[in-house]
Structures are given as structure tokens and as C-alpha cells.
Design a protein around this motif. Structure first.
Motif, PDB file in Angstrom:
ATOM      1  N   HIS A 143       5.437  10.474 -35.688  1.00 42.56           N
ATOM      2  CA  HIS A 143       4.786   9.312 -35.086  1.00 42.56           C
ATOM      3  C   HIS A 143       4.710   8.154 -36.076  1.00 42.56           C
ATOM      4  O   HIS A 143       4.983   6.999 -35.716  1.00 42.56           O
ATOM      5  CB  HIS A 143       3.392   9.686 -34.606  1.00 42.56           C
ATOM      6  N   ARG A 144       4.349   8.451 -37.328  1.00 45.63           N
ATOM      7  CA  ARG A 144       4.256   7.391 -38.339  1.00 45.63           C
ATOM      8  C   ARG A 144       5.614   6.750 -38.583  1.00 45.63           C
ATOM      9  O   ARG A 144       5.726   5.518 -38.662  1.00 45.63           O
ATOM     10  CB  ARG A 144       3.695   7.946 -39.655  1.00 45.63           C
ATOM     11  N   ARG A 145       6.639   7.578 -38.732  1.00 45.37           N
ATOM     12  CA  ARG A 145       7.970   7.027 -38.991  1.00 45.37           C
ATOM     13  C   ARG A 145       8.463   6.220 -37.795  1.00 45.37           C
ATOM     14  O   ARG A 145       9.017   5.137 -37.948  1.00 45.37           O
ATOM     15  CB  ARG A 145       8.969   8.148 -39.300  1.00 45.37           C
ATOM     16  N   GLY A 146       8.241   6.741 -36.581  1.00 44.02           N
ATOM     17  CA  GLY A 146       8.671   6.025 -35.386  1.00 44.02           C
ATOM     18  C   GLY A 146       7.987   4.679 -35.249  1.00 44.02           C
ATOM     19  O   GLY A 146       8.625   3.672 -34.949  1.00 44.02           O
ATOM     20  N   THR A 147       6.681   4.654 -35.513  1.00 44.65           N
ATOM     21  CA  THR A 147       5.932   3.405 -35.412  1.00 44.65           C
ATOM     22  C   THR A 147       6.388   2.397 -36.464  1.00 44.65           C
ATOM     23  O   THR A 147       6.542   1.205 -36.180  1.00 44.65           O
ATOM     24  CB  THR A 147       4.426   3.681 -35.573  1.00 44.65           C
ATOM     25  N   LYS A 148       6.635   2.884 -37.678  1.00 38.40           N
ATOM     26  CA  LYS A 148       7.093   2.001 -38.755  1.00 38.40           C
ATOM     27  C   LYS A 148       8.460   1.397 -38.418  1.00 38.40           C
ATOM     28  O   LYS A 148       8.688   0.190 -38.603  1.00 38.40           O
ATOM     29  CB  LYS A 148       7.163   2.782 -40.062  1.00 38.40           C
ATOM     30  N   LEU A 149       9.370   2.221 -37.933  1.00 44.07           N
ATOM     31  CA  LEU A 149      10.700   1.731 -37.565  1.00 44.07           C
ATOM     32  C   LEU A 149      10.615   0.710 -36.432  1.00 44.07           C
ATOM     33  O   LEU A 149      11.314  -0.304 -36.430  1.00 44.07           O
ATOM     34  CB  LEU A 149      11.591   2.901 -37.138  1.00 44.07           C
ATOM     35  N   LEU A 150       9.735   0.985 -35.463  1.00 48.78           N
ATOM     36  CA  LEU A 150       9.605   0.070 -34.332  1.00 48.78           C
ATOM     37  C   LEU A 150       9.077  -1.286 -34.780  1.00 48.78           C
ATOM     38  O   LEU A 150       9.533  -2.330 -34.293  1.00 48.78           O
ATOM     39  CB  LEU A 150       8.695   0.676 -33.266  1.00 48.78           C
ATOM     40  N   ARG A 151       8.124  -1.303 -35.697  1.00 53.32           N
ATOM     41  CA  ARG A 151       7.584  -2.573 -36.183  1.00 53.32           C
ATOM     42  C   ARG A 151       8.677  -3.383 -36.894  1.00 53.32           C
ATOM     43  O   ARG A 151       8.748  -4.605 -36.757  1.00 53.32           O
ATOM     44  CB  ARG A 151       6.411  -2.322 -37.136  1.00 53.32           C
ATOM     45  N   ARG A 152       9.543  -2.706 -37.642  1.00 54.09           N
ATOM     46  CA  ARG A 152      10.638  -3.410 -38.306  1.00 54.09           C
ATOM     47  C   ARG A 152      11.624  -3.945 -37.267  1.00 54.09           C
ATOM     48  O   ARG A 152      12.133  -5.063 -37.398  1.00 54.09           O
ATOM     49  CB  ARG A 152      11.342  -2.475 -39.284  1.00 54.09           C
ATOM     50  N   ALA A 153      11.891  -3.156 -36.246  1.00 53.82           N
ATOM     51  CA  ALA A 153      12.794  -3.607 -35.181  1.00 53.82           C
ATOM     52  C   ALA A 153      12.218  -4.807 -34.454  1.00 53.82           C
ATOM     53  O   ALA A 153      12.936  -5.779 -34.149  1.00 53.82           O
ATOM     54  CB  ALA A 153      13.052  -2.465 -34.198  1.00 53.82           C
ATOM     55  N   GLU A 154      10.918  -4.774 -34.162  1.00 52.00           N
ATOM     56  CA  GLU A 154      10.269  -5.880 -33.461  1.00 52.00           C
ATOM     57  C   GLU A 154      10.331  -7.165 -34.280  1.00 52.00           C
ATOM     58  O   GLU A 154      10.548  -8.253 -33.724  1.00 52.00           O
ATOM     59  CB  GLU A 154       8.812  -5.513 -33.157  1.00 52.00           C
ATOM     60  N   ALA A 155      10.145  -7.050 -35.590  1.00 53.43           N
ATOM     61  CA  ALA A 155      10.174  -8.238 -36.452  1.00 53.43           C
ATOM     62  C   ALA A 155      11.555  -8.882 -36.442  1.00 53.43           C
ATOM     63  O   ALA A 155      11.688 -10.116 -36.352  1.00 53.43           O
ATOM     64  CB  ALA A 155       9.776  -7.857 -37.875  1.00 53.43           C
ATOM     65  N   ILE A 156      12.602  -8.068 -36.502  1.00 48.33           N
ATOM     66  CA  ILE A 156      13.964  -8.605 -36.493  1.00 48.33           C
ATOM     67  C   ILE A 156      14.302  -9.181 -35.125  1.00 48.33           C
ATOM     68  O   ILE A 156      14.910 -10.254 -35.007  1.00 48.33           O
ATOM     69  CB  ILE A 156      14.977  -7.513 -36.888  1.00 48.33           C
TER      70      ILE A 156
END
Length: 255
Positions: A143-156
Motif C-alpha cells: 500500500h505504501r509503495r503503491g501510494t508513493k508511486l501514484l503521487r509521483r504519477a499524479e505530479a507528472i
């Protein structure tokens, strides 16, 4: 080399199909995927153990790449490189609802090649999908890794204003919520994703189907059966009108 599927097609290759139909589906699918992979100079493991080993290696490469290098953006990329990114994404999406290990393998390759391409739209979409796959690992770490990756994707995605990438991020937010048991958030995010995808236009069939799947599942687990029946019927009718056997089967059987 001709591709031989090392796995059964769960949810599609069911016991209600006779052996002749199963063999025909395997032949048709094998020929198509082999042609696509050969054109992009890619290959798939020929056994279940090979698929698992390939997944481990692909994820090691991806995580090492992300841990040791910054994400760099370039607004133009070589077409052959983008073709390999798109082929890996297509295979990962095609297998995502059928077999996790080979799908996750091609998704990790997709994300790695997207980072190498430096194309911001491809990177945003690749990281968003990787976020969804990460949550499937389960536990707090997933869950932590998925959320972190999603936040990076959203920023880009926000930086590039790619409507496709923004919609995919919304969809993966709903998917992450679903696997965390947050049914209300999951149904809201998947509903928003469907609208964003419809506004985006063509080329988003897999994303639309995935958003519909997790939307109906969230309705079921949140107890809204009346809306579930209405939505599932609408989704099924639309899939059958388009002649999309895959989408109609997913609606009937679930993931």
C-alpha cells in the motif's frame, strides 16, 4: 520463436468451454501476441517458473533504476523506444485481469522502458499502473509503495496536463482504495475516472473496462445492490454491442 502460454486464462478459460474451443483461443491469442512481441524485439518466458524469474529480474531493474536515478523528462523521444514502451503496456494490460505474474513482469518492463524514454506522458501512465500492481502484493508495504508511486504519477500528469494520464491516476486511486477496503472512495474515484476517460476520447478501452469492473465490485461490497444491478446491466449491454467478448466476460465473472 512461437509463444506457448505457460498459464491458464483464469476467468476466460473456464470449465464451461470445450477443449476444442480452448485450443482455438490459445492458438489465436498465441499468434497475435507472438507477432506483436517479435516486431518490438521482445519475448515472453516459456514456462511458469521462467515467468516468475523474469518478473523478479524486471522488478529488481525497475526499483534499482528508481532508487539510483532521478526521473528525467524529455518532450521528444525516439519512436522505436516508445513503441517498445507501448507494447509492454499493451501486454501487461491484456494479461492484468487474467494472470498476475506475466502481467506484472511486462508492467515492470513497461515502467522501466518508460523511464528510459523520458517521455512524461508514458512515465506518468507507467507509474500509475505500477502503483495498482504494487497494491496487489498486499500488506502495508504494498500500500505504501503503491501510494508513493501514484503521487509521483499524479505530479507528472498534472505538469503535462495529459488527460489520459490524469484519468488513469484517478482510476488507480480507486483501485488502491478497493484493495484497501475503502469502498466509498473506490466507487467515487472509479466513477470520476469513467467520466474523464469518456471525455478523453479513443484508445482507452482497457481503462474504461477496468474502471467499470472496480466500480461494480465496490458497489457490491458497499451493499448498494440496486445501483450495482443497473450499472452492471448497462456495462454488459455496451460490451456486447461493441462485440467485446473480453469485457462482457469480465462483467459476468468478475476478476
Amino acid at each position: 520463436m512461437r509463444f506457448r502460454p505457460p498459464f491458464a486464462l483464469n476467468g476466460i478459460d473456464g470449465s464451461w468451454l470445450d477443449d476444442g474451443t480452448k485450443r482455438q483461443w490459445h492458438r489465436e491469442w498465441s499468434a497475435e501476441i507472438t507477432t506483436v512481441l517479435d516486431a518490438a524485439n521482445l519475448s515472453m518466458a516459456q514456462s511458469a517458473l521462467g515467468s516468475l524469474a523474469s518478473l523478479v529480474w524486471s522488478r529488481v531493474k525497475l526499483r534499482t533504476r528508481m532508487a539510483t536515478r532521478r526521473i528525467r523528462i524529455a518532450w521528444s523521444s525516439a519512436q522505436p523506444r516508445l513503441q517498445r514502451v507501448d507494447v509492454c503496456r499493451s501486454v501487461a494490460e491484456g494479461l492484468a485481469h487474467l494472470e498476475y505474474i506475466p502481467a506484472a513482469d511486462f508492467q515492470a518492463r513497461h515502467a522501466y522502458l518508460a523511464l528510459q524514454s523520458r517521455n512524461p506522458d508514458r512515465i506518468a501512465r507507467a507509474l500509475a499502473i505500477e502503483a495498482g500492481f504494487s497494491v496487489l502484493n498486499g500488506g502495508r508495504w504494498g500500500h505504501r509503495r503503491g501510494t508513493k508511486l501514484l503521487r509521483r504519477a499524479e505530479a507528472i500528469a498534472a505538469r503535462t496536463q495529459s488527460q489520459h494520464a490524469l484519468a488513469l491516476c484517478t482510476l488507480m486511486d480507486g483501485t488502491i482504495a478497493y484493495f484497501q477496503g475503502e469502498w466509498v472512495r473506490a466507487r467515487e474515484s472509479t466513477a470520476r475516472a469513467q467520466k474523464q476517460l469518456r471525455d478523453h476520447g479513443s484508445g482507452v478501452a482497457w481503462e474504461v473496462m477496468t474502471s467499470q469492473l472496480y466500480h461494480t465490485l465496490s458497489l457490491y461490497y458497499s451493499g448498494d445492490i440496486r445501483t450495482l444491478v443497473t450499472q452492471a446491466t448497462k456495462f454488459l449491454e455496451a460490451a456486447e454491442q461493441r462485440g467485446n467478448r473480453f469485457a462482457s466476460t469480465i462483467v459476468k465473472t468478475g476478476p
